[in-house]
Design an enzyme around this catalytic site. Structure first.
Site, PDB file in Angstrom:
ATOM      1  N   THR A 204       0.832  -1.207   0.000  1.00 33.91           N
ATOM      2  CA  THR A 204       0.000   0.000   0.000  1.00 33.91           C
ATOM      3  C   THR A 204       0.859   1.245   0.000  1.00 33.91           C
ATOM      4  O   THR A 204       1.917   1.250   0.630  1.00 33.91           O
ATOM      5  CB  THR A 204      -0.856   0.023   1.296  1.00 33.91           C
ATOM      6  OG1 THR A 204      -1.637  -1.155   1.325  1.00 33.91           O
ATOM      7  CG2 THR A 204      -1.750   1.241   1.382  1.00 33.91           C
ATOM      8  N   ARG A 232     -12.022 -10.001  -1.385  1.00 32.86           N
ATOM      9  CA  ARG A 232     -11.666  -9.298  -0.145  1.00 32.86           C
ATOM     10  C   ARG A 232     -11.326  -7.823  -0.438  1.00 32.86           C
ATOM     11  O   ARG A 232     -10.601  -7.500  -1.377  1.00 32.86           O
ATOM     12  CB  ARG A 232     -10.465  -9.991   0.492  1.00 32.86           C
ATOM     13  CG  ARG A 232     -10.007  -9.375   1.824  1.00 32.86           C
ATOM     14  CD  ARG A 232      -8.881  -8.384   1.643  1.00 32.86           C
ATOM     15  NE  ARG A 232      -8.336  -7.952   2.935  1.00 32.86           N
ATOM     16  CZ  ARG A 232      -7.505  -6.923   3.095  1.00 32.86           C
ATOM     17  NH1 ARG A 232      -7.113  -6.215   2.057  1.00 32.86           N
ATOM     18  NH2 ARG A 232      -7.066  -6.597   4.273  1.00 32.86           N
ATOM     19  N   VAL A 233     -11.855  -6.943   0.385  1.00 35.54           N
ATOM     20  CA  VAL A 233     -11.517  -5.523   0.298  1.00 35.54           C
ATOM     21  C   VAL A 233     -11.030  -5.081   1.667  1.00 35.54           C
ATOM     22  O   VAL A 233     -11.623  -5.449   2.688  1.00 35.54           O
ATOM     23  CB  VAL A 233     -12.753  -4.692  -0.129  1.00 35.54           C
ATOM     24  CG1 VAL A 233     -12.468  -3.205  -0.021  1.00 35.54           C
ATOM     25  CG2 VAL A 233     -13.166  -5.050  -1.555  1.00 35.54           C
TER      26      VAL A 233
HETATM   27  C1  SD4 Z   1      -5.176  -3.715   3.274  1.00 30.84           C
HETATM   28  N1  SD4 Z   1      -4.214  -1.887   4.489  1.00 30.84           N
HETATM   29  O1  SD4 Z   1      -5.669  -3.978   2.200  1.00 30.84           O
HETATM   30  C2  SD4 Z   1      -4.036  -2.710   3.326  1.00 30.84           C
HETATM   31  C3  SD4 Z   1      -2.747  -3.457   3.285  1.00 30.84           C
HETATM   32  C4  SD4 Z   1      -1.518  -2.671   3.600  1.00 30.84           C
HETATM   33  O2  SD4 Z   1       0.774  -2.557   3.497  1.00 30.84           O
HETATM   34  O3  SD4 Z   1      -1.527  -1.568   4.112  1.00 30.84           O
HETATM   35  N2  SD4 Z   1      -0.368  -3.219   3.320  1.00 30.84           N
HETATM   36  O4  SD4 Z   1      -5.527  -4.245   4.328  1.00 30.84           O
END
Ligand code: SD4
Length: 343
Positions: A204, A232-233
């Site tokens: 992310t 999945r979200v």
């Molecule tokens: C999620 N918050 O889809 C994101 C993943 C994330 O570094 O931040 N990864 O849950």
């Protein structure tokens, strides 16, 4: 402010002395120093594009979009189409964007589009909605001039997926960075090479910025959790969870285990603590502590991190576990900082 707007506001009994910050936002103020902050070390590269806009008097909304597009473009990276797929071997992307007037747009479960952040902005600006998902989001993107990219995995994602298939065990890895706090200057910016060794630790990039008008905006874009269930979200496209901007108070973005950010409406909760007078870091800490309380002994198995900026342009961050870093670019340069942490 133009005359008509002024008259309308006067009619509501609002004078120029009582106009809220989120409306009073079109006059550059020399005392305001633009600033951009983003998650992880990939943020250093993204910050360069955002800062280019901010230092030239551009808007924070443009900065946070253009900034994270840099990361979405890094094909051998963990964000965007080059990222790890879901357990069916398909990359699905989530993104959100929000400006200083509570305008916001999101997409989730989006396939084969290179810049989900720009689709999110289009949802915000060109649709009557806030959030589009899946095939509908893709159709909206194509109707708005985005191209359909290949469904092939990047070389690195293919290797990662093949390795994962051997056990097919869904076990999110706690995000940890190997890079230490440091200042980077753009001319010596060998970041893509230098900073890639930890890149698959996370999926992310989130970015928040204040422009010379004192206006805040934020963006967040992700491939979500690698090898997640199909459909999945996470938190990143959910306004109030992965991202929130209230121009009277501050802007906040989250990264880490999305499920646990969603259950506390994380980014919005951090904003509310700042409204109560907490500093950005203290506000992030209070929400991380809440997640820690909720998760009890399971807290040690997850990572959750917040980065926040307040109306004074102060930036702070806090993580559940050691190993979260965030990148900040202001007049003093582009700096990677290690966040304080709870466990
Ligand atoms: C999620 N918050 O889809 C994101 C993943 C994330 O570094 O931040 N990864 O849950």
């Amino acid at each position: 402010m133009d005359r008509r707007k002024f008259i309308n506001l006067s009619g509501l009994g609002i004078t120029s002395f009582s106009i809220p910050n989120f409306i009073q936002s079109t006059i550059p103020t020399s005392s305001i120093q633009p600033i951009v902050a983003s998650t992880w070390d990939a943020g250093l590269r993204a910050n360069v594009a955002a800062w280019d806009i901010l230092k030239n008097g551009g808007k924070s909304l443009d900065a946070v979009e253009q900034g994270v597009m840099v990361t979405e473009n890094e094909l051998n990276c963990c964000v965007g189409l080059g990222a790890n797929p879901d357990r069916d071997g398909i990359v699905t992307l989530d993104a959100s964007i929000m400006d200083h007037e509570f305008n916001c747009g999101s997409v989730a479960f989006l396939e084969r589009i290179k810049h989900p952040i720009s689709v999110a902005r289009k949802v915000m600006e060109k649709s009557p909605h806030v959030f589009l998902v899946g095939a509908g989001a893709q159709a909206f993107a194509l109707a708005n001039g985005f191209s359909l990219e290949s469904a092939d995995l990047s070389d690195q994602a293919k290797k990662n997926y093949e390795a994962w298939l051997k056990t097919s065990n869904y076990q999110p890895i706690i995000n940890v960075e190997k890079h230490q706090s440091a200042t980077y200057n753009d001319s010596a910016f060998d970041a893509p090479k230098k900073l890639t060794d930890g890149q698959w630790n996370h999926d992310t990039i989130g970015m928040i910025a204040m422009d010379q008008f004192g206006n805040l905006s934020g963006s967040c874009t992700t491939s979500g959790a690698g090898f997640k269930m199909r459909g999945r979200v996470g938190d990143s496209p959910i306004i109030g969870a992965g991202l929130y901007v209230d121009n009277e108070v501050g802007a906040v973005v989250a990264t880490g285990q999305g499920e646990d950010v969603i259950r506390v409406a994380g980014a919005s909760a951090v904003v509310e603590w700042m409204r109560q007078g907490k500093s950005p870091e203290a506000a992030c800490k209070l929400v991380v502590e809440k997640i820690n309380r909720i998760k009890k002994e399971k807290a040690k198995d997850i990572q959750v991190c917040f980065v926040a900026i307040n109306k004074k342009g102060n930036v702070g961050a806090y993580a559940l576990q050691k190993g979260f870093n965030f990148s900040v670019y202001n007049n003093e340069g582009n700096k990677l900082n290690d966040a304080a942490y709870l466990i």
